[in-house]
Design a protein around this motif. Structure first.
Motif, PDB file in Angstrom:
ATOM      1  N   PHE A  98       4.246 -37.730  14.113  1.00 50.53           N
ATOM      2  CA  PHE A  98       3.027 -38.374  13.640  1.00 50.53           C
ATOM      3  C   PHE A  98       1.836 -37.467  13.906  1.00 50.53           C
ATOM      4  O   PHE A  98       1.770 -36.810  14.952  1.00 50.53           O
ATOM      5  N   ASP A  99       0.892 -37.434  12.974  1.00 52.81           N
ATOM      6  CA  ASP A  99      -0.374 -36.728  13.155  1.00 52.81           C
ATOM      7  C   ASP A  99      -1.506 -37.739  13.183  1.00 52.81           C
ATOM      8  O   ASP A  99      -1.556 -38.650  12.349  1.00 52.81           O
ATOM      9  N   TYR A 100      -2.410 -37.553  14.141  1.00 49.07           N
ATOM     10  CA  TYR A 100      -3.628 -38.360  14.228  1.00 49.07           C
ATOM     11  C   TYR A 100      -4.801 -37.448  13.917  1.00 49.07           C
ATOM     12  O   TYR A 100      -5.004 -36.432  14.590  1.00 49.07           O
ATOM     13  N   THR A 101      -5.583 -37.776  12.879  1.00 48.05           N
ATOM     14  CA  THR A 101      -6.717 -36.965  12.462  1.00 48.05           C
ATOM     15  C   THR A 101      -7.928 -37.303  13.333  1.00 48.05           C
ATOM     16  O   THR A 101      -8.376 -38.455  13.354  1.00 48.05           O
ATOM     17  N   ILE A 102      -8.442 -36.287  14.048  1.00 49.74           N
ATOM     18  CA  ILE A 102      -9.635 -36.466  14.885  1.00 49.74           C
ATOM     19  C   ILE A 102     -10.882 -36.264  14.027  1.00 49.74           C
ATOM     20  O   ILE A 102     -11.790 -37.085  14.030  1.00 49.74           O
ATOM     21  N   THR A 103     -10.926 -35.140  13.296  1.00 52.62           N
ATOM     22  CA  THR A 103     -11.986 -34.835  12.327  1.00 52.62           C
ATOM     23  C   THR A 103     -11.296 -34.242  11.103  1.00 52.62           C
ATOM     24  O   THR A 103     -10.069 -34.129  11.068  1.00 52.62           O
ATOM     25  N   ASP A 104     -12.067 -33.806  10.116  1.00 48.53           N
ATOM     26  CA  ASP A 104     -11.471 -33.181   8.936  1.00 48.53           C
ATOM     27  C   ASP A 104     -10.711 -31.907   9.283  1.00 48.53           C
ATOM     28  O   ASP A 104      -9.771 -31.530   8.588  1.00 48.53           O
ATOM     29  N   ASP A 105     -11.117 -31.219  10.352  1.00 44.45           N
ATOM     30  CA  ASP A 105     -10.517 -29.937  10.723  1.00 44.45           C
ATOM     31  C   ASP A 105      -9.530 -30.005  11.881  1.00 44.45           C
ATOM     32  O   ASP A 105      -8.807 -29.047  12.123  1.00 44.45           O
ATOM     33  N   TRP A 106      -9.493 -31.096  12.632  1.00 42.67           N
ATOM     34  CA  TRP A 106      -8.671 -31.184  13.839  1.00 42.67           C
ATOM     35  C   TRP A 106      -7.737 -32.386  13.788  1.00 42.67           C
ATOM     36  O   TRP A 106      -8.124 -33.455  13.331  1.00 42.67           O
ATOM     37  N   SER A 107      -6.526 -32.190  14.294  1.00 42.38           N
ATOM     38  CA  SER A 107      -5.585 -33.308  14.436  1.00 42.38           C
ATOM     39  C   SER A 107      -4.717 -33.075  15.666  1.00 42.38           C
ATOM     40  O   SER A 107      -4.657 -31.978  16.215  1.00 42.38           O
ATOM     41  N   VAL A 108      -4.047 -34.135  16.077  1.00 41.65           N
ATOM     42  CA  VAL A 108      -3.094 -34.082  17.190  1.00 41.65           C
ATOM     43  C   VAL A 108      -1.762 -34.579  16.657  1.00 41.65           C
ATOM     44  O   VAL A 108      -1.697 -35.634  16.027  1.00 41.65           O
ATOM     45  N   ARG A 109      -0.693 -33.811  16.886  1.00 37.04           N
ATOM     46  CA  ARG A 109       0.650 -34.203  16.445  1.00 37.04           C
ATOM     47  C   ARG A 109       1.478 -34.619  17.651  1.00 37.04           C
ATOM     48  O   ARG A 109       1.527 -33.929  18.656  1.00 37.04           O
ATOM     49  N   ILE A 130      21.243 -35.542  19.160  1.00 32.73           N
ATOM     50  CA  ILE A 130      19.940 -36.196  19.041  1.00 32.73           C
ATOM     51  C   ILE A 130      19.121 -35.745  20.232  1.00 32.73           C
ATOM     52  O   ILE A 130      19.546 -35.885  21.382  1.00 32.73           O
ATOM     53  N   LYS A 131      17.954 -35.173  19.966  1.00 37.54           N
ATOM     54  CA  LYS A 131      17.067 -34.713  21.034  1.00 37.54           C
ATOM     55  C   LYS A 131      15.900 -35.677  21.143  1.00 37.54           C
ATOM     56  O   LYS A 131      15.173 -35.890  20.178  1.00 37.54           O
ATOM     57  N   ILE A 132      15.762 -36.265  22.293  1.00 40.30           N
ATOM     58  CA  ILE A 132      14.630 -37.146  22.562  1.00 40.30           C
ATOM     59  C   ILE A 132      13.755 -36.414  23.572  1.00 40.30           C
ATOM     60  O   ILE A 132      13.900 -36.554  24.778  1.00 40.30           O
ATOM     61  N   GLU A 133      12.903 -35.566  23.053  1.00 39.66           N
ATOM     62  CA  GLU A 133      11.947 -34.858  23.891  1.00 39.66           C
ATOM     63  C   GLU A 133      10.626 -34.886  23.166  1.00 39.66           C
ATOM     64  O   GLU A 133      10.566 -34.858  21.947  1.00 39.66           O
ATOM     65  N   SER A 134       9.549 -34.989  23.898  1.00 41.17           N
ATOM     66  CA  SER A 134       8.260 -35.146  23.246  1.00 41.17           C
ATOM     67  C   SER A 134       7.420 -33.884  23.387  1.00 41.17           C
ATOM     68  O   SER A 134       7.576 -33.105  24.320  1.00 41.17           O
ATOM     69  N   ALA A 135       6.552 -33.700  22.399  1.00 43.25           N
ATOM     70  CA  ALA A 135       5.609 -32.599  22.409  1.00 43.25           C
ATOM     71  C   ALA A 135       4.312 -33.084  21.779  1.00 43.25           C
ATOM     72  O   ALA A 135       4.333 -33.855  20.823  1.00 43.25           O
ATOM     73  N   VAL A 136       3.211 -32.611  22.307  1.00 36.52           N
ATOM     74  CA  VAL A 136       1.900 -32.908  21.749  1.00 36.52           C
ATOM     75  C   VAL A 136       1.295 -31.579  21.312  1.00 36.52           C
ATOM     76  O   VAL A 136       1.255 -30.634  22.097  1.00 36.52           O
ATOM     77  N   THR A 137       0.862 -31.502  20.056  1.00 37.91           N
ATOM     78  CA  THR A 137       0.325 -30.272  19.505  1.00 37.91           C
ATOM     79  C   THR A 137      -1.059 -30.548  18.941  1.00 37.91           C
ATOM     80  O   THR A 137      -1.260 -31.526  18.214  1.00 37.91           O
ATOM     81  N   VAL A 138      -2.027 -29.705  19.268  1.00 39.11           N
ATOM     82  CA  VAL A 138      -3.361 -29.780  18.703  1.00 39.11           C
ATOM     83  C   VAL A 138      -3.424 -28.815  17.535  1.00 39.11           C
ATOM     84  O   VAL A 138      -3.024 -27.658  17.664  1.00 39.11           O
ATOM     85  N   LYS A 139      -3.895 -29.281  16.381  1.00 36.36           N
ATOM     86  CA  LYS A 139      -3.904 -28.458  15.163  1.00 36.36           C
ATOM     87  C   LYS A 139      -5.329 -28.330  14.633  1.00 36.36           C
ATOM     88  O   LYS A 139      -6.105 -29.272  14.683  1.00 36.36           O
ATOM     89  N   TYR A 140      -5.622 -27.146  14.089  1.00 43.08           N
ATOM     90  CA  TYR A 140      -6.891 -26.881  13.417  1.00 43.08           C
ATOM     91  C   TYR A 140      -6.589 -26.496  11.975  1.00 43.08           C
ATOM     92  O   TYR A 140      -5.715 -25.672  11.727  1.00 43.08           O
ATOM     93  N   TYR A 141      -7.289 -27.105  11.036  1.00 37.17           N
ATOM     94  CA  TYR A 141      -7.074 -26.844   9.607  1.00 37.17           C
ATOM     95  C   TYR A 141      -8.260 -26.066   9.054  1.00 37.17           C
ATOM     96  O   TYR A 141      -9.403 -26.425   9.292  1.00 37.17           O
ATOM     97  N   PHE A 142      -7.973 -24.995   8.326  1.00 36.49           N
ATOM     98  CA  PHE A 142      -9.045 -24.234   7.665  1.00 36.49           C
ATOM     99  C   PHE A 142      -8.640 -23.812   6.283  1.00 36.49           C
ATOM    100  O   PHE A 142      -7.534 -24.004   5.853  1.00 36.49           O
TER     101      PHE A 142
END
Length: 142
Positions: A98-109, A130-142
């Motif tokens: 899942f991605d959560y949009t913070i602003t038009d340029d930033w999101s957290v996955r 089946i791998k049940i491991e979590s990761a949080v990724t910060v993304k910048y869109y340009f």
């Protein structure tokens, strides 16, 4: 985006670096890739990923984006002074993403579940897991 991770323990040290890039082919279809390098006390890994995703809009800020990933992993291990290499090819079905949009340029996955076909080409008996491991990724869109 990408990943940068490290672990320091009494008998185990590790470092991992993986820049990530992506491109939207259409409004709801993206193609992503990453090149990673990891090192532990006796193992060095080089990892290549290519992922295709379809984006489902849950609401204005949240997108569900499952993907199919082709991963090539090349490892070099040193055991008692001898070096050993191994290359594996895996197919990952990333069903929990899942991605959560913070602003038009930033999101957290948030990624938390993937189905894997391990050692697809180098093992006559490919393994499914089946791998049940979590990761949080910060993304910048340009």
């Amino acid at each position: 985006g990408g990943a940068l991770a490290g672990t320091i323990e009494k008998s185990w040290n590790s470092f991992y670096f993986a820049p990530e890039f992506g491109y939207f082919l259409a409004d709801n279809i993206s193609l992503e890739g990453s090149i990673g390098w990891g090192h532990t006390s006796d193992l060095t890994n080089i990892l290549f990923n290519v992922t295709g995703r379809y984006w489902f809009s849950v609401n204005d800020d949240i997108n569900y984006n499952p993907g199919v990933c082709l991963q090539v992993n090349h490892g070099i291990a040193e055991v008692l002074g001898d070096k050993y290499t191994n290359t594996g090819v895996d197919v990952l079905f990333q069903v929990g993403s899942f991605d959560y949009t913070i602003t038009d340029d930033w999101s957290v996955r948030l990624t938390f579940c993937q189905l894997s076909l391990n050692s697809l080409f180098d093992n006559p008996n490919a393994e499914f897991s089946i791998k049940i491991e979590s990761a949080v990724t910060v993304k910048y869109y340009f």
